[in-house]
Scaffold this active site. Sequence first.
Site, PDB file in Angstrom:
ATOM      1  N   LYS A  15       0.816  -1.217   0.000  1.00  0.00           N
ATOM      2  CA  LYS A  15       0.000   0.000   0.000  1.00  0.00           C
ATOM      3  C   LYS A  15       0.852   1.270   0.000  1.00  0.00           C
ATOM      4  CE  LYS A  15      -2.399  -0.642   3.723  1.00  0.00           C
ATOM      5  NZ  LYS A  15      -1.731  -1.885   4.155  1.00  0.00           N
ATOM      6  N   PHE A  17       4.023   1.728  -0.972  1.00  0.00           N
ATOM      7  CA  PHE A  17       4.702   1.854  -2.260  1.00  0.00           C
ATOM      8  C   PHE A  17       3.738   2.369  -3.323  1.00  0.00           C
ATOM      9  CE2 PHE A  17       5.637  -0.835  -6.139  1.00  0.00           C
ATOM     10  CZ  PHE A  17       6.603   0.009  -6.648  1.00  0.00           C
ATOM     11  N   LYS A  32      -1.394   9.533   6.303  1.00  0.00           N
ATOM     12  CA  LYS A  32      -1.672   8.264   6.973  1.00  0.00           C
ATOM     13  C   LYS A  32      -2.076   8.608   8.403  1.00  0.00           C
ATOM     14  CE  LYS A  32      -0.356   3.574   7.861  1.00  0.00           C
ATOM     15  NZ  LYS A  32       0.336   2.394   7.318  1.00  0.00           N
ATOM     16  N   GLU A 101      -3.779   6.751   3.350  1.00  0.00           N
ATOM     17  CA  GLU A 101      -3.399   5.339   3.466  1.00  0.00           C
ATOM     18  C   GLU A 101      -3.923   4.749   4.767  1.00  0.00           C
ATOM     19  OE1 GLU A 101       0.400   2.276   3.663  1.00  0.00           O
ATOM     20  OE2 GLU A 101       0.779   4.393   3.235  1.00  0.00           O
ATOM     21  N   ASN A 161      -0.040  -5.873  -7.426  1.00  0.00           N
ATOM     22  CA  ASN A 161       1.369  -5.737  -7.079  1.00  0.00           C
ATOM     23  C   ASN A 161       1.999  -7.131  -6.985  1.00  0.00           C
ATOM     24  OD1 ASN A 161       3.740  -4.420  -6.206  1.00  0.00           O
ATOM     25  ND2 ASN A 161       3.180  -4.697  -4.070  1.00  0.00           N
ATOM     26  N   ASP A 162       3.212  -7.280  -7.546  1.00  0.00           N
ATOM     27  CA  ASP A 162       3.951  -8.544  -7.469  1.00  0.00           C
ATOM     28  C   ASP A 162       3.406  -9.539  -8.493  1.00  0.00           C
ATOM     29  OD1 ASP A 162       5.810 -10.390  -6.667  1.00  0.00           O
ATOM     30  OD2 ASP A 162       5.218 -10.402  -4.570  1.00  0.00           O
ATOM     31  N   PRO A 184       4.955  -4.791 -11.700  1.00  0.00           N
ATOM     32  CA  PRO A 184       5.787  -5.995 -11.643  1.00  0.00           C
ATOM     33  C   PRO A 184       6.622  -6.055 -10.379  1.00  0.00           C
ATOM     34  CG  PRO A 184       6.747  -4.382 -13.141  1.00  0.00           C
ATOM     35  CD  PRO A 184       5.410  -3.837 -12.721  1.00  0.00           C
TER      36      PRO A 184
END
Length: 209
Positions: A15, A17, A32, A101, A161-162, A184
């Site tokens: 989150k 990133f 945040k 966030e 993500n990932d 990626p």
Amino acid sequence: MERIFITGIGTGIGKTFVSAMLAKALNADYWKPVQAGFEDGTDSEWVANWLKDTGSVVHPEVYRLKKPASPHIAAREEGITIDLAKICKKIPQNDRTLLIEGAGGLLVPLNESQFVADLIKELGAKVILVSRNYLGSINHSLLTARVCREMQIPVIGWVFNDQYLNYEEEIVKWSNLPRIASIPWTENINGTFINSQTTAITKRLKELL
């Protein structure tokens, strides 16, 4: 001022990133309100490092709790109770888009009766959902999407993500929520990587807003 809340399907799924990239893409401020655990630095500090010289403002937390645990537990250990009304009174007041966030996912407890999802409703924010590809992420993603539907929380779309396996098409189809971007996996999060992903995400994100 448009408010966009960044939440995810769990903890440690990217989150912060993603928030840094979205702030750059939208030239937005970052906030945040609840930070639980800061021995290794806060999420706000990490984002601020990547938003240097962009014009984006990183606003201070309302609750900065020492223990890296569920916020209601971390707050309890310090003898306080997280108050959603107090958070809402601290909303930064300007005309810029504000990225907010969350802590963990939608049903992370903030106090004994209210959750992150309740804070989103109180803030009147739209949501961007962050999902990381791992074994079990389909279930976690679809549960998250269902909570949003049942609580009538407006969702802009997914940032994936990932890359464990490619679950993205199924999650988009079954959740009936659009994909904003697919980021990626990388071992080296640096300025070049963030800038390249920001460029890729900006056009699609503006189409959906």
